[in-house]
Design a protein around this motif. Structure first.
Motif, PDB file in Angstrom:
ATOM      1  N   TYR A 125      35.702  12.098 -39.548  1.00 40.18           N
ATOM      2  CA  TYR A 125      35.266  12.447 -38.187  1.00 40.18           C
ATOM      3  C   TYR A 125      34.738  13.886 -38.096  1.00 40.18           C
ATOM      4  O   TYR A 125      34.778  14.496 -37.033  1.00 40.18           O
ATOM      5  N   ALA A 126      34.248  14.408 -39.200  1.00 36.08           N
ATOM      6  CA  ALA A 126      33.591  15.712 -39.175  1.00 36.08           C
ATOM      7  C   ALA A 126      32.162  15.546 -38.659  1.00 36.08           C
ATOM      8  O   ALA A 126      31.457  14.612 -39.057  1.00 36.08           O
ATOM      9  N   VAL A 127      31.734  16.436 -37.775  1.00 36.18           N
ATOM     10  CA  VAL A 127      30.345  16.414 -37.312  1.00 36.18           C
ATOM     11  C   VAL A 127      29.474  17.008 -38.415  1.00 36.18           C
ATOM     12  O   VAL A 127      29.702  18.125 -38.877  1.00 36.18           O
ATOM     13  N   LEU A 128      28.457  16.260 -38.839  1.00 39.63           N
ATOM     14  CA  LEU A 128      27.574  16.698 -39.912  1.00 39.63           C
ATOM     15  C   LEU A 128      26.239  17.215 -39.389  1.00 39.63           C
ATOM     16  O   LEU A 128      25.624  18.076 -40.006  1.00 39.63           O
ATOM     17  N   LYS A 129      25.822  16.661 -38.245  1.00 40.94           N
ATOM     18  CA  LYS A 129      24.546  17.086 -37.665  1.00 40.94           C
ATOM     19  C   LYS A 129      24.572  16.867 -36.167  1.00 40.94           C
ATOM     20  O   LYS A 129      25.194  15.917 -35.677  1.00 40.94           O
ATOM     21  N   PHE A 130      23.885  17.746 -35.469  1.00 44.40           N
ATOM     22  CA  PHE A 130      23.824  17.690 -34.003  1.00 44.40           C
ATOM     23  C   PHE A 130      22.412  18.082 -33.594  1.00 44.40           C
ATOM     24  O   PHE A 130      21.836  19.042 -34.112  1.00 44.40           O
ATOM     25  N   GLU A 131      21.841  17.315 -32.673  1.00 46.43           N
ATOM     26  CA  GLU A 131      20.495  17.632 -32.192  1.00 46.43           C
ATOM     27  C   GLU A 131      20.424  17.312 -30.710  1.00 46.43           C
ATOM     28  O   GLU A 131      20.870  16.252 -30.268  1.00 46.43           O
ATOM     29  N   ILE A 132      19.872  18.245 -29.927  1.00 45.44           N
ATOM     30  CA  ILE A 132      19.782  18.037 -28.476  1.00 45.44           C
ATOM     31  C   ILE A 132      18.471  18.602 -27.949  1.00 45.44           C
ATOM     32  O   ILE A 132      17.976  19.629 -28.428  1.00 45.44           O
ATOM     33  N   LEU A 133      17.902  17.918 -26.970  1.00 42.95           N
ATOM     34  CA  LEU A 133      16.701  18.365 -26.271  1.00 42.95           C
ATOM     35  C   LEU A 133      17.052  18.530 -24.805  1.00 42.95           C
ATOM     36  O   LEU A 133      17.501  17.571 -24.156  1.00 42.95           O
ATOM     37  N   ILE A 134      16.854  19.744 -24.287  1.00 44.07           N
ATOM     38  CA  ILE A 134      17.223  20.059 -22.910  1.00 44.07           C
ATOM     39  C   ILE A 134      15.961  20.405 -22.127  1.00 44.07           C
ATOM     40  O   ILE A 134      15.192  21.284 -22.519  1.00 44.07           O
ATOM     41  N   ASP A 135      15.760  19.708 -21.025  1.00 46.32           N
ATOM     42  CA  ASP A 135      14.601  19.938 -20.163  1.00 46.32           C
ATOM     43  C   ASP A 135      15.090  20.623 -18.893  1.00 46.32           C
ATOM     44  O   ASP A 135      15.998  20.120 -18.220  1.00 46.32           O
ATOM     45  N   ARG A 136      14.509  21.784 -18.592  1.00 44.26           N
ATOM     46  CA  ARG A 136      14.978  22.577 -17.441  1.00 44.26           C
ATOM     47  C   ARG A 136      14.120  22.350 -16.192  1.00 44.26           C
ATOM     48  O   ARG A 136      12.946  21.971 -16.281  1.00 44.26           O
ATOM     49  N   LEU A 196       7.659  29.375 -13.401  1.00 46.84           N
ATOM     50  CA  LEU A 196       8.032  28.797 -14.689  1.00 46.84           C
ATOM     51  C   LEU A 196       8.014  27.278 -14.493  1.00 46.84           C
ATOM     52  O   LEU A 196       8.998  26.686 -14.055  1.00 46.84           O
ATOM     53  N   GLU A 197       6.886  26.671 -14.791  1.00 45.66           N
ATOM     54  CA  GLU A 197       6.680  25.266 -14.437  1.00 45.66           C
ATOM     55  C   GLU A 197       7.465  24.311 -15.308  1.00 45.66           C
ATOM     56  O   GLU A 197       7.966  23.291 -14.852  1.00 45.66           O
ATOM     57  N   ALA A 198       7.478  24.601 -16.594  1.00 42.39           N
ATOM     58  CA  ALA A 198       8.185  23.718 -17.521  1.00 42.39           C
ATOM     59  C   ALA A 198       8.819  24.559 -18.607  1.00 42.39           C
ATOM     60  O   ALA A 198       8.191  25.459 -19.146  1.00 42.39           O
ATOM     61  N   TYR A 199      10.056  24.287 -18.900  1.00 39.92           N
ATOM     62  CA  TYR A 199      10.694  24.977 -20.007  1.00 39.92           C
ATOM     63  C   TYR A 199      11.919  24.198 -20.458  1.00 39.92           C
ATOM     64  O   TYR A 199      12.433  23.335 -19.736  1.00 39.92           O
ATOM     65  N   GLY A 200      12.315  24.477 -21.684  1.00 38.42           N
ATOM     66  CA  GLY A 200      13.451  23.752 -22.215  1.00 38.42           C
ATOM     67  C   GLY A 200      13.868  24.266 -23.568  1.00 38.42           C
ATOM     68  O   GLY A 200      13.344  25.281 -24.056  1.00 38.42           O
ATOM     69  N   HIS A 201      14.819  23.576 -24.177  1.00 38.70           N
ATOM     70  CA  HIS A 201      15.420  24.023 -25.431  1.00 38.70           C
ATOM     71  C   HIS A 201      15.580  22.832 -26.370  1.00 38.70           C
ATOM     72  O   HIS A 201      15.920  21.723 -25.941  1.00 38.70           O
ATOM     73  N   HIS A 202      15.352  23.084 -27.642  1.00 41.70           N
ATOM     74  CA  HIS A 202      15.621  22.089 -28.672  1.00 41.70           C
ATOM     75  C   HIS A 202      16.546  22.747 -29.688  1.00 41.70           C
ATOM     76  O   HIS A 202      16.240  23.810 -30.217  1.00 41.70           O
ATOM     77  N   ILE A 203      17.703  22.130 -29.929  1.00 52.75           N
ATOM     78  CA  ILE A 203      18.701  22.707 -30.839  1.00 52.75           C
ATOM     79  C   ILE A 203      19.022  21.710 -31.941  1.00 52.75           C
ATOM     80  O   ILE A 203      19.257  20.530 -31.671  1.00 52.75           O
TER      81      ILE A 203
END
Length: 846
Positions: free
Chosen positions: A719-730, A743-750
């Motif tokens: 149960y170890a996390v090996l990879k994590f990916e997220i896309l956040i739309d603000r 600021l019309e569109a912005y976000g984060h990809h991790i």
């Protein structure tokens, strides 16, 4: 001809009145009483030069020590010396900072148990002061006196919710109430959400908002009962903290609802109430206030925004590259600083100090300095008059002059302002030479890399001819973020988005095994000798399995898997002190063009290992081993920009930080996509969508994200996390001070991956991409920006012998000169194609 005549006449009239004003000011300045001061050295305890203050401050209960900006090193030093004098010779027992009331109360209780180096006060007193070299003598003094019969008590008068408040207040509150109030799960969760992330979850939710403030009202009533029964300081502090916190929340909600609020009036009102509270809590003690001069000002509304002041504001805007011109009438219009409120309360028993300088430089800790040479106080100013008198350090007592007299001083923001200053401050301390605050341990004009070590690696050229690639065996497409490492070592790299990488290791033997792996593929093992000769590496895709495993004969659901992953963090991730070396890059694009690029080899020391908290960087220290700025931008001078932003990567680390899907899984919709493989292990692939995106659930707050979704990959066995990916739309954002900038569109990809070393997992690779699209509605111009931060582990040491002295937020204060040879040989991550990064945000840049 008539226009020319009128223009010349106007200039002559202005010149005439300017000379009259200058003469009036000159006569006024001559009538003032000035006291020369020998030193601002905080270690100088010969106070013979300050004895005049005994008469000035006689019968004063509160003394407020301001500062013209938060970037005044010389002023900090002078204030430290004044504090020590006031404590030793005038009996002032309490110092109250423009920092959290609750936080400082809690940390001062721990001062006895810590040395100065690890002072808990560094957590509660804002770091713009507590981490400076000028402030350090005061910390030493407080610790020394804490064990004496006359301690200098530390408190705070601010109500901004800080880390200790977020971590301890709710538990402290419930323990003090001792069963007088019982919270159901919904009420407790609501309180916890708002404490940790602010009012974002209640601002537009009427039901939750009503319930939240109702619970707070019940808590307040019960606290008042406890105080009536016991009356101890602790419960009173808790109540005052609660009232201040609620006042700040209501202010934040007003801001979110676009309610116009002058300057920081709600905050100033509450800070005044907090200082009044402290004076009631300690009725027999005298208090020193430490904060910004603006907050301590009295009748600031009396200033005149003259043409001379406006010209200086324009110069300062230019020097500091302000995006919009500063309008002083707007900035100070309707202002009611806490100083005005306190003056009405305490009258003549309160004395406020302003500070000013004539030449030198200023700039908040960690930011670019601004020289005073271009905004040097004018001939009409008191500062100019003091320089003409030969003064280097002096004090002027305004209480001895007519409160209606207008004159120029640069006591607010280093800009000369025409005002009746005797009706705004009680006195002025002039320090001719201003300096920017220095970080503790910072070396000035010397060898800044005294404690920097170098990492020797085999000579390799980081050029296209040495680039290798990991591809999918079936379609020959590059595999993103694959791992390449030497078995039984911590040495390795990761591929970029297209599967490209470079890697060599000087200590490797020809028969050493190189592992090439990626989630969703069968791993490949090759000898180091063969690895050097090969350019492309193919990995065979694994078949995703859709069958479910069972635990105790019950199907294992996605939420159960994530909960187990959180529960087993201590089993899977290294818990002891450790040191990791990383390659770190921060790159900024405007459209497709690179406008900023910094890279560094950094060492990060983790004092306690991978333990989750709400302050992920608290136990992290670091050093920059090697450094370069390839675009030669001025921004690289700022402590927290460029590679100095490394701490931001850790604030969103899935394991160390709590505001994410792993720790807030109840706020997410989770779906098990199937089971894939990684390094011959079975791995759960879980898709997630946040049902309530915000700072509490994603780490990104106001304005709350519109959406947050991604995948998390968890080892089936451990149960170890090996990879994590997220896309956040603000959500779109409009700056109230610059409403035409949208600021019309912005976000984060991790993206984050973890690797195993000696049986435990460590951070292997982290990438944060920040996208923004700004539109200037005045000019009808739209620009798009991408900022990328990439962190790649290059070595792990679980037995570190040296502890870096710098906090992770301060590593850029010591940067070695660029070593060209190092960058020709060092392992690094090949940068991604910017077109692919834009595609992640659904922006086509082809």
């Amino acid at each position: 001809m008539l226009k020319v005549f009128l223009l010349v006449s106007i200039i002559l009239v202005q010149s005439f009145f300017s000379k009259i004003a200058g003469q009036v000011n000159s006569d006024l300045y001559k009538s003032m009483k000035h006291f020369e001061i020998a030193s601002i050295d905080a270690t100088n305890e010969d106070y013979s030069d300050l004895q005049f203050l005994k008469e000035t401050l006689k019968d004063k209960k509160i003394v407020l020590l301001g500062e013209q900006s938060h970037g005044e090193g010389a002023t900090f030093a002078a204030k430290v010396r004044l504090v020590k004098f006031l404590h030793q010779e005038l009996g002032f027992d309490i110092i109250s900072f423009e920092s959290g009331l609750y936080d400082n109360y809690k940390t001062f209780q721990l001062v006895h148990d810590f040395n100065v180096k690890d002072s808990p006060l560094k957590e509660s007193i804002y770091r713009i002061w507590s981490e400076t070299k000028e402030f350090e003598p005061l910390l030493q003094y407080i610790h020394r006196k804490s064990k004496s019969s006359s301690p200098l008590i530390v408190s705070g008068f601010d109500s901004q919710d800080d880390q200790i408040f977020k971590k301890e207040y709710l538990a402290d509150l419930l323990e003090t109430l001792n069963g007088k109030i019982v919270l159901n799960e919904k009420e407790y969760t609501l309180l916890q959400e708002v404490i940790e992330a602010g009012p974002e979850f209640i601002v537009d939710n009427e039901e939750d908002s009503i319930q939240f403030f109702s619970v707070c009202s019940r808590i307040k009533s019960n606290l008042e009962k406890v105080i009536a029964e016991k009356g101890n300081d602790h419960s009173k502090i808790l109540l005052q903290t609660l009232e201040g916190w609620l006042a700040m929340l209501k202010w934040q909600i007003d801001v979110m609802h676009d309610v116009e609020v002058a300057v920081q009036n709600p905050r100033d009102l509450q800070m005044a109430k907090n200082l009044e509270f402290l004076s009631r809590l300690y009725p027999d003690k005298k208090i020193i206030g430490w904060g910004a001069s603006y907050h301590f000002a009295n009748k600031i509304e009396l200033f005149e925004n003259t043409s001379l002041t406006r010209s200086y504001v324009k110069k300062l805007d230019s020097l500091q590259k302000s995006s919009e011109p500063t309008n002083l009438d707007h900035e100070l219009g309707g202002a009611i600083p806490m100083g005005k409120i306190l003056k009405d309360t305490f009258g003549k028993s309160l004395y406020s100090f302003a500070f000013t300088s004539y030449e030198g430089e200023f700039g908040m800790l960690g930011f670019t300095t601004t020289s005073l040479s271009d905004i040097c106080p004018p001939e009409e100013s008191l500062e100019y008059n003091l320089v003409q008198r030969g003064s280097k350090i002096s004090f002027t007592d305004f209480s001895l002059i007519d409160k209606k007299e207008f004159f120029y001083i640069s006591a607010l923001g280093n800009v000369p302002i025409y005002a009746p200053w005797a009706d705004i401050f009680d006195g002025l301390l002039f320090i001719r030479f201003s300096t920017q605050p220095r970080l503790v341990g910072e070396v000035v004009n010397g060898n800044r890399d005294a404690e920097i070590k170098s990492t020797a690696v085999v000579p390799i050229k980081n050029s296209k001819s040495y680039v290798k690639k990991v591809v999918d065996q079936e379609n020959q497409v590059g595999i993103s973020y694959a791992n390449i490492y030497i078995l039984n070592t911590s040495r390795g790299v990761a591929t970029n988005f297209d599967g490209d990488f470079t890697f060599q290791y000087s200590k490797a033997r020809g028969d050493d095994k190189v592992i090439i792996s990626a989630i969703g593929y069968h791993s490949d093992t090759i000898t180091y000798k063969d690895f050097l000769l090969k350019k492309n590496f193919e990995l065979k895709p694994s078949v995703t399995q859709l069958d479910e495993l069972t635990i105790r004969s019950k199907p294992l659901k996605a939420k159960d898997i994530v909960k187990l992953a959180e529960k087993r963090i201590k089993d899977n991730y290294y818990q002891g002190k450790n040191e990791q070396e990383f390659f770190y890059r921060i790159k900024q694009y405007k459209e497709d063009s690179v406008i900023f690029n910094e890279e560094a080899a950094v060492s990060v020391y983790n004092q306690i290992g991978y333990q989750s908290s709400n302050n992920a960087t608290k136990h992290l220290k670091g050093n920059i081993l090697q450094y370069r700025n390839t675009t030669q931008n001025a921004e690289n001078k700022n402590l927290w920009q460029g590679v100095g932003s490394l701490w931001l990567v850790y604030t969103h680390d899935l394991i160390l930080d709590k505001d994410n899907v792993l720790h807030r899984s109840t706020y997410y919709e989770l779906e098990l996509q199937g089971i894939t493989t990684f390094e011959n292990k079975k791995v759960y692939n879980i898709r997630f969508i946040c049902n309530r995106p915000g700072a509490y659930t994603t780490g990104f707050g106001y304005p709350s994200p519109k959406s947050a979704k991604g995948n998390i990959y968890i080892d089936v066995e451990t149960y170890a996390v090996l990879k994590f990916e997220i896309l956040i739309d603000r959500k779109p954002f409009k700056n109230k001070r610059q409403p035409h900038m949208v600021l019309e569109a912005y976000g984060h990809h991790i993206v984050q991956t973890y690797k195993q070393f000696e049986g435990k997992y460590f951070l292997n690779y982290a990438k944060q991409s920040y996208y923004s699209r700004w539109t200037n509605t005045k000019k009808n111009i739209t620009t798009q920006h991408i900022e990328e931060r990439e962190l790649l582990s290059t070595q792990i040491n679980v037995n570190p012998t040296q502890v870096p002295t710098l906090s992770l937020m301060s590593i850029k204060s010591k940067t070695p000169k660029e070593d060209v040879a190092f960058w020709q040989t060092h392992n690094l991550k090949i940068e991604d194609n910017i077109v692919e990064t834009y595609k992640k945000f659904n922006i086509n840049k082809d």
